[in-house]
Motif scaffolding. Structure first.
Motif, PDB file in Angstrom:
ATOM      1  N   MET A 202       0.826  -1.254  -0.047  1.00 45.16           N
ATOM      2  CA  MET A 202       0.040   0.051  -0.042  1.00 45.16           C
ATOM      3  C   MET A 202       0.966   1.117   0.077  1.00 45.16           C
ATOM      4  SD  MET A 202      -3.341  -0.169   0.000  1.00 45.16           S
ATOM      5  CE  MET A 202      -3.775   1.137   0.823  1.00 45.16           C
ATOM      6  N   GLY A 203       2.050   1.242   0.360  1.00 43.81           N
ATOM      7  CA  GLY A 203       2.714   2.306   0.256  1.00 43.81           C
ATOM      8  C   GLY A 203       2.708   2.812   1.630  1.00 43.81           C
TER       9      GLY A 203
ATOM     10  N   VAL B  28      -3.207   2.307  -3.100  1.00 40.34           N
ATOM     11  CA  VAL B  28      -3.999   1.641  -3.458  1.00 40.34           C
ATOM     12  C   VAL B  28      -3.743   0.292  -4.245  1.00 40.34           C
ATOM     13  CG1 VAL B  28      -4.625   2.745  -5.668  1.00 40.34           C
ATOM     14  CG2 VAL B  28      -6.450   1.600  -4.558  1.00 40.34           C
ATOM     15  N   VAL B  29      -4.176  -0.833  -3.878  1.00 38.14           N
ATOM     16  CA  VAL B  29      -3.869  -2.140  -4.196  1.00 38.14           C
ATOM     17  C   VAL B  29      -5.049  -2.841  -5.213  1.00 38.14           C
ATOM     18  CG1 VAL B  29      -2.388  -2.617  -2.435  1.00 38.14           C
ATOM     19  CG2 VAL B  29      -4.579  -3.324  -2.012  1.00 38.14           C
TER      20      VAL B  29
ATOM     21  N   GLU C  71      -9.905   1.281  -8.389  1.00 38.25           N
ATOM     22  CA  GLU C  71      -9.456   2.741  -8.488  1.00 38.25           C
ATOM     23  C   GLU C  71      -7.946   2.618  -9.133  1.00 38.25           C
ATOM     24  OE1 GLU C  71      -7.592   6.294  -5.825  1.00 38.25           O
ATOM     25  OE2 GLU C  71      -8.797   4.828  -4.930  1.00 38.25           O
ATOM     26  N   ILE C  72      -7.124   1.365  -8.919  1.00 33.34           N
ATOM     27  CA  ILE C  72      -5.953   1.476  -9.380  1.00 33.34           C
ATOM     28  C   ILE C  72      -5.918   1.118 -10.923  1.00 33.34           C
ATOM     29  CG2 ILE C  72      -5.382  -1.042  -8.898  1.00 33.34           C
ATOM     30  CD1 ILE C  72      -2.471  -0.143  -8.033  1.00 33.34           C
ATOM     31  N   TYR C  73      -6.910   0.252 -11.490  1.00 35.40           N
ATOM     32  CA  TYR C  73      -7.022   0.191 -12.777  1.00 35.40           C
ATOM     33  C   TYR C  73      -7.451   1.619 -13.791  1.00 35.40           C
ATOM     34  CZ  TYR C  73      -7.284  -4.749 -11.285  1.00 35.40           C
ATOM     35  OH  TYR C  73      -7.136  -6.027 -10.763  1.00 35.40           O
ATOM     36  N   THR C  74      -8.231   2.236 -12.970  1.00 33.10           N
ATOM     37  CA  THR C  74      -8.732   3.317 -13.425  1.00 33.10           C
ATOM     38  C   THR C  74      -7.568   4.547 -13.587  1.00 33.10           C
ATOM     39  OG1 THR C  74     -10.943   3.122 -12.577  1.00 33.10           O
ATOM     40  CG2 THR C  74     -10.249   5.491 -13.018  1.00 33.10           C
ATOM     41  N   ILE C  75      -6.655   4.538 -12.716  1.00 30.48           N
ATOM     42  CA  ILE C  75      -5.542   5.352 -12.526  1.00 30.48           C
ATOM     43  C   ILE C  75      -4.769   4.917 -13.860  1.00 30.48           C
ATOM     44  CG2 ILE C  75      -3.062   5.977 -11.486  1.00 30.48           C
ATOM     45  CD1 ILE C  75      -4.867   5.214  -8.948  1.00 30.48           C
TER      46      ILE C  75
END
Length: 198
Positions: A48-49, A137-138, A143-147
């Protein structure tokens, strides 16, 4: 199809911590360390960072003082477990030569991904990528796909995602991204031939 999106772990780089631990620890220690480290909340936070390696070491050694030295050894050296899957790397080069645009989408620690970029020059063939620890985000959070789609102006219908997790493939499918679920050491070339990309 114009864009091919690759996961990293067990797609481009083999990640089999059990094999690494088997070489360095007894069977009971290996089982304990798998749970203590790789099934921990701290491991998720690294993806997640929200933690760095030293933070994870501090937290886990405090929780498991009887494995203090072993935890430090594993977490300071765990990137040695990441070995290129040669046949899949060669396929990435082949796809690049055919004119496809290549991208990365991976749950990965911030410090570790920088080490991998420096260590393996095949990452240079990718035009971009989204790494979980850099975005907080993982996968399989949509959301990570949208980014990824928005940052690189990708049309999901023109994009293919290759991942070893079915849940991650399904998340991409919900956004219109075609997927190949590729369990560890499955034959990527055969899967790509089935859909006419090789």
């Amino acid at each position: 199809m114009k864009n091919i999106i690759f996961d990293i772990g067990n797609i481009l780089l083999s990640f089999q911590p059990e094999l690494y631990l088997e070489k360095h620890f007894s069977p009971p220690q290996m089982g304990d360390l798998m749970m203590i480290i790789f099934a921990s909340d701290e491991w998720v936070e690294l993806d997640m960072g929200t933690m760095m390696i030293q933070d994870a070491i501090d937290s886990l050694t405090l929780k498991h003082p009887h494995y203090h030295d072993e935890i430090i050894s594993v977490l300071e050296n765990w990137t040695q477990m990441l070995i290129p899957i040669t046949e899949n790397v060669e396929i990435a080069y082949e796809l690049k030569k055919k004119g496809y645009h290549l991208y990365l989408l991976s749950n990965f620690h911030k410090e570790a991904i920088q080490t991998m970029y420096q260590q393996y020059d095949f990452f240079d063939i990718f035009e971009g990528g989204v790494i979980s620890a850099e975005e907080k985000v993982v996968k399989p959070d949509e959301e990570i796909y949208t980014i990824l789609l928005e940052r690189y102006h990708l049309n999901p219908e023109e994009s293919l995602f290759i991942d070893d997790s079915l849940a991650n493939i399904k998340a991409g499918n919900r956004l219109g991204i075609q997927g190949i679920h590729l369990p560890y050491l499955a034959n990527l070339k055969e899967e790509l031939k089935k859909i006419g990309l090789l």
